[in-house]
Design a protein around this motif. Structure first.
Motif, mmCIF file in Angstrom:
data_model
loop_
_atom_site.group_PDB
_atom_site.id
_atom_site.type_symbol
_atom_site.label_atom_id
_atom_site.label_comp_id
_atom_site.label_asym_id
_atom_site.label_seq_id
_atom_site.Cartn_x
_atom_site.Cartn_y
_atom_site.Cartn_z
ATOM 1 N N ALA A 462 0.828 -1.208 0.000
ATOM 2 C CA ALA A 462 0.000 0.000 0.000
ATOM 3 C C ALA A 462 0.858 1.253 0.000
ATOM 4 N N VAL A 463 1.912 1.260 0.818
ATOM 5 C CA VAL A 463 2.804 2.421 0.870
ATOM 6 C C VAL A 463 3.555 2.573 -0.450
ATOM 7 N N LYS A 464 3.993 1.458 -1.021
ATOM 8 C CA LYS A 464 4.709 1.500 -2.305
ATOM 9 C C LYS A 464 3.815 2.077 -3.398
ATOM 10 N N ASN A 465 2.533 1.687 -3.396
ATOM 11 C CA ASN A 465 1.606 2.166 -4.420
ATOM 12 C C ASN A 465 1.306 3.657 -4.282
ATOM 13 N N MET A 466 1.551 4.228 -3.110
ATOM 14 C CA MET A 466 1.337 5.669 -2.910
ATOM 15 C C MET A 466 2.417 6.491 -3.600
ATOM 16 N N GLY A 467 3.555 5.876 -3.875
ATOM 17 C CA GLY A 467 4.633 6.593 -4.553
ATOM 18 C C GLY A 467 5.157 7.764 -3.731
ATOM 19 N N ASP A 468 5.287 8.894 -4.365
ATOM 20 C CA ASP A 468 5.820 10.084 -3.701
ATOM 21 C C ASP A 468 4.849 10.661 -2.670
ATOM 22 N N LYS A 469 3.591 10.219 -2.703
ATOM 23 C CA LYS A 469 2.612 10.727 -1.742
ATOM 24 C C LYS A 469 2.821 10.126 -0.346
ATOM 25 N N ALA A 470 3.539 9.032 -0.271
ATOM 26 C CA ALA A 470 3.777 8.389 1.024
ATOM 27 C C ALA A 470 4.720 9.245 1.852
ATOM 28 N N SER A 471 4.373 9.428 3.106
ATOM 29 C CA SER A 471 5.200 10.239 3.991
ATOM 30 C C SER A 471 6.467 9.489 4.379
#
Length: 505
Positions: A462-471
């Motif tokens: 899930a974090v990987k799929n957020m890309g640059d949006k992940a904090s």
């Protein structure tokens, strides 16, 4: 036999004119995969009730559906902060869901924990590291439960399967469902084993001497089979509360017997009525015994005992105003209560019987012990009426694995599969008599995967799929989650080996 006859009457009173068609419960409704004494399924007919605002019922349901939906918004610009949920979720209050979650966790599995402690220690001081392990594993299990809810927030998912599909991929979404199907085998097997021993003791209390084999066959044919053939499981809902009542009473009764010294060596008033193999036995292996590999038996038993993780999406989506902070408060409080309950009951059982603590601690108590006799009755009744929920997950999971489409699951086919699956479980329960082995081996394999490995993999995806949006905070936590998964794999490998060795010895 009058008690068994009375149960049979109650069983058939739950039937309606269409009852000979078995209930169909999605294999994903997995709060019943564990040997919990009560289920938290909210039944609407045979299916868990769906309350999904703005979403049609047919669209909301899937093979691994839970209940409710949430409107989730991500806090993309936060540094080191988790995803926050917008005002949404279901209608569940914090207190109500906390009660249900504790009820899901604290079940009959706690009755095997004293034997897990006895696997590595035989002196009272062994209870000290055991309490630490119970707390530590409970904390790690709670963290895994929290991760699943947070994945649902990140991916806007309503079920475990949907969360897996959106965080990892759709092609492998059968992996968790297969795991849970086989976990139900462990659950129903544990149920049958507990019922065989418990009813045998109940009958002995009233002067009826039956072998374990005859007891199990009688209970299965007269009570369990009719219940497993029920079409509408909603009639079993009123018996749900018996689970938590039975556990509270059992803890009270065990405490009374421990502090009262009724089983103390050599002058305990009830001691002469207990078989030598079940009488208290203490030695010199105390706290240091935790460094023995046998300690992994208790660790893996705890993985089974704490299992409620397939319900994490349900609890997250049902929570009113389901922010991550409120969800973590729910999880933390519920697991803290469960940890304390496990420690207290495990301590009473182990400190009373020591190295001879049975895989089902109720077996250690005298059949003439009226106080514990009521406990056996409470546990037996609650297990009987929880059994169909666990069994339905097993049966429907088998049909899913066989790729039998819904439209071809006729009542006749379901009846045949029910009889066949119940026969297999009964046969295994007759052959396997060590409940602690079932708990530890099931926890070492599928339990560890569902608690430690799968949540970590989904969170990483899930974090990987957020890309640059992940904090930055989320990216750092991925490492912690994966470390949790590695620990789960390691504990599982060692625990499975020790469980098998204990069975052989």
């Amino acid at each position: 036999m009058k008690f068994l006859f009375a149960l049979s009457v109650v069983t058939f009173s739950c039937w309606n004119v269409e009852s000979f068609a078995p209930a169909r419960v999605s294999s994903g409704s997995m709060n019943h995969v564990l040997p919990t004494v009560a289920s938290t399924l909210m039944l609407d007919g045979a299916k868990p009730k769906m309350t999904v605002p703005g979403v049609s019922r047919s669209k909301a349901q899937s093979k691994l559906h839970m209940t409710s939906a949430a409107t989730v918004a991500s806090d993309d610009n936060s540094e080191g902060k988790d995803v926050a949920a917008a005002a949404g979720g279901g209608e569940g209050t914090m207190s109500a869901l906390m009660f249900n979650l504790v009820k899901s966790i604290v079940g009959a599995g706690v009755l095997s924990l004293p034997a897990g402690i006895a696997a590595f220690g035989n002196a009272p001081s062994a209870m000290i590291p055991a309490a630490c392990l119970i707390a530590a594993i409970g904390g790690l299990s709670g963290y895994g439960f929290s991760l699943i809810g947070r994945v649902c927030a990140l991916t806007k998912s309503n079920s475990y399967r949907e969360a897996w599909e959106k965080s990892i991929n759709k092609e492998t979404s059968n992996i968790p469902s297969i795991s849970c199907t086989f976990m139900t085998v462990s659950a129903t097997l544990a149920y049958s084993m507990i019922l065989a021993d418990t009813f045998k003791a109940i009958f002995a209390t009233v002067g009826i001497q039956l072998s374990r084999t005859n007891t199990l066959l009688s209970v299965t044919s007269l009570v369990l089979l009719p219940l497993c053939l029920l079409k509408n499981l909603a009639s079993l809902a009123p018996f749900s509360l018996l689970g938590i009542i039975g556990m509270v009473y059992t803890a009270f009764a065990m405490g009374v017997r421990y502090f009262g010294g009724a089983y103390a060596v050599p002058a305990g008033v009830l001691l002469p009525d207990v078989a030598a193999s079940f009488q208290p036995a203490f030695g010199s292996i105390g706290a240091a015994g935790v460094f023995s590999p046998n300690a992994f038996i208790l660790i893996c038993m705890l993985s089974t005992a704490y299992m409620a993780h397939f319900n994490a999406p349900k609890f997250y989506n049902e929570l009113k105003n389901n922010t991550i902070q409120r969800f973590n408060t729910l999880v933390g409080s519920s697991f803290a209560i469960s940890i304390m309950t496990f420690i207290v009951m495990a301590a009473f059982g182990f400190l009373t019987f020591g190295a001879n603590a049975s895989g089902l601690i109720l077996n250690n108590y005298s059949n003439k012990d009226t106080l514990m006799g009521f406990s056996r009755i409470a546990v037996a009744i609650s297990l009987v009426f929880s059994y169909p929920l666990a069994f339905a997950g097993f049966r429907d999971g088998v049909l899913d694995l066989a790729r039998v489409p819904e439209e071809k699951r006729t009542n006749g086919l379901l009846n045949k599969v029910t009889v066949g699956c119940l026969s297999i479980i009964t046969g295994l329960a007759l052959a396997v008599k060590d409940l602690s082995f079932v708990m530890s081996f099931g926890g070492a394999t599928l339990g560890n995967a569902l608690i430690y490995v799968f949540p970590a993999l989904m969170f990483r995806g899930a974090v990987k799929n957020m890309g640059d949006k992940a904090s930055v905070g989320l990216k750092r936590e991925v490492k912690l989650a994966m470390l949790n998964a590695v620990l789960g794999v390691g504990m599982g490998i060692i625990g499975a080996r020790m469980a098998l060795l204990s069975l052989v010895s």
